[in-house]
Design an enzyme around this catalytic site. Structure first.
Site, PDB file in Angstrom:
ATOM      1  CG  HIS A 239      -1.866   1.106   1.443  1.00  0.00           C
ATOM      2  ND1 HIS A 239      -1.540   2.252   1.637  1.00  0.00           N
ATOM      3  CD2 HIS A 239      -3.310   1.030   1.308  1.00  0.00           C
ATOM      4  CE1 HIS A 239      -2.813   2.883   1.669  1.00  0.00           C
ATOM      5  NE2 HIS A 239      -3.586   2.260   1.413  1.00  0.00           N
ATOM      6  CB  CYS A 277      -4.334   3.398  -2.045  1.00  0.00           C
ATOM      7  SG  CYS A 277      -5.439   4.492  -1.004  1.00  0.00           S
ATOM      8  CG  HIS A 304      -7.289   0.748  -0.781  1.00  0.00           C
ATOM      9  ND1 HIS A 304      -6.618   1.203   0.201  1.00  0.00           N
ATOM     10  CD2 HIS A 304      -7.725  -0.683  -0.687  1.00  0.00           C
ATOM     11  CE1 HIS A 304      -6.309  -0.056   1.044  1.00  0.00           C
ATOM     12  NE2 HIS A 304      -6.936  -1.008   0.509  1.00  0.00           N
ATOM     13  CG  ASP A 360      -9.463   3.592   0.698  1.00  0.00           C
ATOM     14  OD1 ASP A 360      -9.973   3.160   1.853  1.00  0.00           O
ATOM     15  OD2 ASP A 360      -8.642   4.342   0.597  1.00  0.00           O
ATOM     16  CG  HIS A 361     -11.009   6.347   3.631  1.00  0.00           C
ATOM     17  ND1 HIS A 361      -9.932   7.229   3.941  1.00  0.00           N
ATOM     18  CD2 HIS A 361     -10.519   4.901   4.064  1.00  0.00           C
ATOM     19  CE1 HIS A 361      -8.968   6.411   4.349  1.00  0.00           C
ATOM     20  NE2 HIS A 361      -9.253   5.025   4.577  1.00  0.00           N
ATOM     21  CE1 TYR A 377     -12.119   1.440   5.819  1.00  0.00           C
ATOM     22  CE2 TYR A 377     -10.976   3.029   7.309  1.00  0.00           C
ATOM     23  CZ  TYR A 377     -10.715   2.102   6.087  1.00  0.00           C
ATOM     24  OH  TYR A 377      -9.715   2.011   5.440  1.00  0.00           O
TER      25      TYR A 377
END
Ligand code: DNO
Length: 403
Positions: A239, A277, A304, A360-361, A377
């Site tokens: 990542h 990501c 992500h 992601d998020h 999240y």
């Protein structure tokens, strides 16, 4: 593209039923209670799998654990201190156990000390939603005037330090306490949280580890772990740094496209891959995400997908997490590049042609604002992100199939 969802385990306020209704079938999780450097026992991995099977609605296809995020690399491994050799052996044993449980994709990172870092976990945007934000002057205030790291002031531009000093004088203790909590909040779901003193002690040990040394330590780790993962049929994926710049004077070595080429070249095996990501890398204006997907796609084992809004014209500065399709990243161009890579893999007969991704998020919206799940999240904000991405994917797939 395989729709996946990060789930923090039985403590998560977002349930497996929520995941099922959001539409994802792949679970991304970890044994968060295990400290970095420890072995993940097979029985515990299987217990978590059984918990997912028993706790999730019986959908077809079934909801199952498909990606490990993260199998953390200990600080000792990253800086080659203390028991790092034992930790590497333990890491390989954990990989044996993960492979025995039938999970193939493993996400990890090589960020020293701080994982993802934000100064504000609930920044209100114009719609009333909240999101995570990184404010550069606040971070500089933390570094120079709260942590009081030796030599920190000299590493930033003078005007930035002046602004940080002014804020330090003008803000109350409550703001400063929140800033400390936010910066050292660390890995969501992690077993341990650092104190200011812990950070100081770690920085002291990291002193002898500069950028060149970190790169070497990473190469040493990869040489031990990747051939082992390859034999087990696993796909490891590193990542990026979040944010993708050096923090607290510590070298961050996974921030740009050349960093990822270097990673791949260190051990040239398919098991040596990348977690692309978009939001982490996208906080830097010089990272071209669709181009990175084109050029590094062969090794992208996990994605992500989220967006960011950069609040400045410089290469790096303050930013916040915007809605998935609304920000500075060209999400449609990125998804088009991902689908192109998947077509290439299908034609080559690769069985990993469908790449797992997670929204992601997400911003906290609607009932998220009262549920207060893990920062970044929320259930509904991520569901919205996933739904928007699903729409984009199916539209682009249709267009590709019909010329
Ligand atoms: C933040 C996450 C990171 C990520 C790890 C992977 O929300 O994207 O914490 O899980 O860096 O090792």
């Amino acid at each position: 593209m395989q729709e996946s969802w990060r789930w923090f385990g039985p403590e998560d306020l977002v349930s497996l039923t929520d995941v099922a209704q959001a539409g994802a079938r792949g679970i991304v999780t970890a044994l968060h209670h295990r400290s970095p450097g420890e072995v993940w026992p097979l029985a515990e991995i299987e217990r978590r799998q059984a918990l997912i099977s028993a706790g999730a609605p019986q959908t077809d296809p079934a909801i199952r654990w498909t990606v490990v995020e993260s199998l953390p690399v200990s600080e000792d491994i990253k800086r080659q201190s203390g028991d790092w050799r034992t930790h590497v052996e333990n890491y390989k044993t954990s990989l044996d156990n993960i492979a025995a449980a039938g999970i193939q994709v493993i996400c990890y990172n090589f960020m020293p000390l701080l994982d993802w870092t934000r100064t504000d976990l609930a920044h209100t945007v114009d719609t009333g939603a909240t999101c995570m934000r990184f404010d550069l002057p606040d971070f500089v205030m933390f570094d120079c005037f709260i942590l009081k790291r030796a030599g920190a002031e000299a590493e930033y531009d003078e005007a930035l330090v002046e602004e940080a000093k002014r804020r330090f004088k003008d803000t109350d203790d409550g703001f400063k306490a929140r800033l400390i909590d936010n910066v050292i909040c660390g890995l969501p779901g992690a077993a341990s949280h650092l104190s200011l003193d812990d950070i100081k002690a770690h920085l002291e040990i990291y002193k002898s580890c500069d950028h060149r040394q970190m790169v070497q330590n990473q190469a040493d780790f990869l040489e031990q772990v990747i051939p082992h993962a390859e034999r087990l049929g696993l796909r490891m994926c590193c990542h990026p740094d979040d944010p993708p710049v050096a923090l607290l004077g510590l070298p961050r070595i996974m921030s740009t496209e050349p960093d990822f080429h270097r990673l791949i070249d260190a051990v040239d095996l398919p098991a040596n891959g990348i977690t692309l990501c978009s939001g982490s890398l996208g906080a830097r204006a010089d990272n071209d995400l669709p181009g990175m997907m084109e050029r590094l796609g062969d090794r992208v084992h996990f994605l992500h997908l989220r967006n960011v809004r950069r609040e400045h014209d410089d290469m790096f500065g303050s930013f916040h997490e915007s809605e998935h399709l609304d920000g500075d990243l060209p999400m449609a161009a990125l998804v088009a590049a991902i689908l192109k890579e998947e077509r290439r893999r299908r034609e080559a007969g690769r069985d990993d042609h469908s790449i797992p991704f997670r929204p992601d998020h997400g911003q906290d919206i609607l009932d998220d604002l009262t549920r207060k799940a893990q920062p970044g999240y929320p259930a509904i904000g991520r569901l919205k992100g996933l739904a928007e991405l699903r729409g984009l994917i199916s539209g682009l797939e249709h267009a590709a199939a019909n010329g």
